[in-house]
Design a protein around this motif. Sequence first.
Motif, PDB file in Angstrom:
ATOM      1  N   ARG A 139       0.835  -1.202   0.000  1.00 22.49           N
ATOM      2  CA  ARG A 139       0.000   0.000   0.000  1.00 22.49           C
ATOM      3  C   ARG A 139       0.872   1.255   0.000  1.00 22.49           C
ATOM      4  O   ARG A 139       0.499   2.283  -0.562  1.00 22.49           O
ATOM      5  N   ASP A 140       2.035   1.147   0.636  1.00 24.12           N
ATOM      6  CA  ASP A 140       2.906   2.306   0.807  1.00 24.12           C
ATOM      7  C   ASP A 140       4.179   2.261  -0.029  1.00 24.12           C
ATOM      8  O   ASP A 140       4.764   3.308  -0.309  1.00 24.12           O
ATOM      9  N   LEU A 141       4.642   1.067  -0.360  1.00 20.87           N
ATOM     10  CA  LEU A 141       5.980   0.914  -0.925  1.00 20.87           C
ATOM     11  C   LEU A 141       5.978   0.035  -2.167  1.00 20.87           C
ATOM     12  O   LEU A 141       5.020  -0.692  -2.425  1.00 20.87           O
ATOM     13  N   GLY A 142       7.078   0.108  -2.931  1.00 20.49           N
ATOM     14  CA  GLY A 142       7.329  -0.880  -3.977  1.00 20.49           C
ATOM     15  C   GLY A 142       7.138  -0.441  -5.397  1.00 20.49           C
ATOM     16  O   GLY A 142       7.618  -1.102  -6.315  1.00 20.49           O
ATOM     17  N   GLY A 165      -0.392   7.586  -4.391  1.00 21.79           N
ATOM     18  CA  GLY A 165      -0.665   7.162  -3.023  1.00 21.79           C
ATOM     19  C   GLY A 165       0.528   6.592  -2.301  1.00 21.79           C
ATOM     20  O   GLY A 165       0.593   6.612  -1.075  1.00 21.79           O
ATOM     21  N   LYS A 166       1.501   6.057  -3.038  1.00 22.94           N
ATOM     22  CA  LYS A 166       2.681   5.449  -2.405  1.00 22.94           C
ATOM     23  C   LYS A 166       3.616   6.538  -1.865  1.00 22.94           C
ATOM     24  O   LYS A 166       3.605   7.683  -2.315  1.00 22.94           O
ATOM     25  N   TRP A 167       4.445   6.145  -0.897  1.00 23.81           N
ATOM     26  CA  TRP A 167       5.492   7.039  -0.447  1.00 23.81           C
ATOM     27  C   TRP A 167       6.427   7.346  -1.621  1.00 23.81           C
ATOM     28  O   TRP A 167       6.729   6.460  -2.437  1.00 23.81           O
ATOM     29  N   ALA A 168       6.887   8.576  -1.655  1.00 22.86           N
ATOM     30  CA  ALA A 168       7.751   9.003  -2.759  1.00 22.86           C
ATOM     31  C   ALA A 168       9.190   8.626  -2.479  1.00 22.86           C
ATOM     32  O   ALA A 168      10.059   9.465  -2.238  1.00 22.86           O
ATOM     33  N   ASP A 169       9.453   7.320  -2.491  1.00 23.10           N
ATOM     34  CA  ASP A 169      10.804   6.769  -2.391  1.00 23.10           C
ATOM     35  C   ASP A 169      11.204   6.388  -3.811  1.00 23.10           C
ATOM     36  O   ASP A 169      10.713   5.395  -4.371  1.00 23.10           O
ATOM     37  N   ILE A 170      12.094   7.190  -4.393  1.00 25.63           N
ATOM     38  CA  ILE A 170      12.351   7.107  -5.830  1.00 25.63           C
ATOM     39  C   ILE A 170      13.851   7.173  -6.108  1.00 25.63           C
ATOM     40  O   ILE A 170      14.575   7.940  -5.466  1.00 25.63           O
TER      41      ILE A 170
END
Length: 597
Positions: A331-334, A339-344
């Motif tokens: 839901r948050d990652l991957g 909607g996901k966390w902005a880990d890019i």
Amino acid sequence: MNKRYKLSEVTKELVAVAQGIKKAETVIKNGNLINVNTGEILENIDVAITHGRIALVGDAEHTIGENTQVIDANGLYIAPGFMDGHIHVESSMLSVKEYAKAVIPHGTTAIYMDPHEIGNVLGMKGIKLMIEDGQDVPLRVYTAMPSCVPATPGFEDNGAAINAEDISESMKWDSVAGLGEMMNFPGVLSGDSSIHDELMETLDANKTITGHYSIPETKMGLNGYIASGVRCCHESVRKEDALAKMRLGMYVQLREGSAWHDVKETVRSITENHIDTRFATLVSDDTHPETLIKKGHLDHIVKRAIEEGVDPITAIQMVTINVADCFNMNRDLGSVSPGKWADIVLLKDLARVQVDKVLINGELVSDKQKLCVDIVKTPYPDFAKNTMNVGRALNEQDFHVATPDDKKDKAFVRVMEIIEAKVGTYSRKAYLPIKDGLVQNDLSKDVIKAAVIERHNATGTMGKGYVSGFGLKQGAVASTVAHDSHNLLIVGTNDADMALAGNTLSEVGGGMVAVKDGKVIALNPLPIAGLMSEEDAQVVAGNVKRLDEAWKTLGCDIESPFMTMALISLAVLPELRLTNRGLFDTVNFKKVSIFAE
């Protein structure tokens, strides 16, 4: 560091930015999106970010305002942040903060650490220290709560114990994502109540049980192990093992660390069978600081998979969406999705996995392989640095091995043969000369002495045995990094140097040392639980490099010899291991004599 918002807290803001009603805080423009959801690359894609999360993927021109930070990704690839699903931070010999500094520039945005190394020394107190150390860093630090502390009860003595009650309490903590590697697969298969209580507590919390199934049996035993709820396993060393696990719905964590180079073999399960790879992930398990500095972290492992024939998009999926799925955190990652966390991660070169920029929680944290944020070092308390309790100084006589029959001129002994770049050992037998009633080393056969001494409670227990494969011709080496109980492990060609090596580590609070002709020639102090340093990666890497050079001086030229040595005492891996209580046949799980006759 930006605040980390739950999705439920920012739904209105994300919707408003996606529609242009509100402006984005950050927009990445004109990149080539590696879409791990569909396995394709989409050109000229923008990503709009607010409150640390992704609001829109596509054309984001309408989300750009006066105060929007715009990152030009023209010519770059946009990928989700890389996630390591199985890592022991302690194996890097760095604190969590120093580890974060080392891996973020390589595209790593989340780790699932299993701190069972410090758990075996300091118990829950030590685990809490590491969790606290990872709370105020950009890197998302999740914990798989150690399941087997001690790893093999009755086979060894460690510094602490963790039980089902501890597991139950820890599952309430936000940072805990699941249960650490369940090494006691015999306990799982035999119905051991204490083990199944830990599984139950994890399953009831709807969190992931991580595994450790290290034998090649892939029928009844493997089925039973997976049926117990174990979701993933990093111990595959053959393509057959990896394929069997994926076919049974287990996430296979293909390992490539400093010493364990399993990807070349295990990735063949994918390249030769053309299977769906949703259950394949890539992990590091154990990585030394020099590897992190010279080769990288997950960027290097993804590159290795690509070099072995894995499609680049598939390899990226194996450190992103597949990992998030494994830990029920998709839901948050991957993926780079609304909607996901902005880990890019922004990549300059996809095939060579060259990291240009890293964003975590919507914040630019690394640019051109350099950190853009300050990570302030936090000292560990004194109790974590006073863990060497051998009880007395060691002497030469402590390492003597007396023959049971002084009428013979040779003794028939069991020998642990190490395998370079692999976690296993072979159980061998050899004749060794006897002199003055004592069994001698035989350097011509590459058979030398090993000893494990309890160092937590001054019990005085000491196991002795013989090992081959290191190629040492002189001197001795010692380490308090000795999985999993982390007692004092010494290997050497003569008893005097072995005693000096052990006493040196007692004096400095633990670490790694090499000794030659009565002199210390290299030392890596690890005062935190005898496992970690408070220094940065460059300092520790320098110490490790000098140790590697010392090993070569003593005659050993294998890769990461200290890491291989550290597994001599790990009594959950085949075939023969040595603990402070003696030699153990780890295929049949029983204690055996040093003498094979």
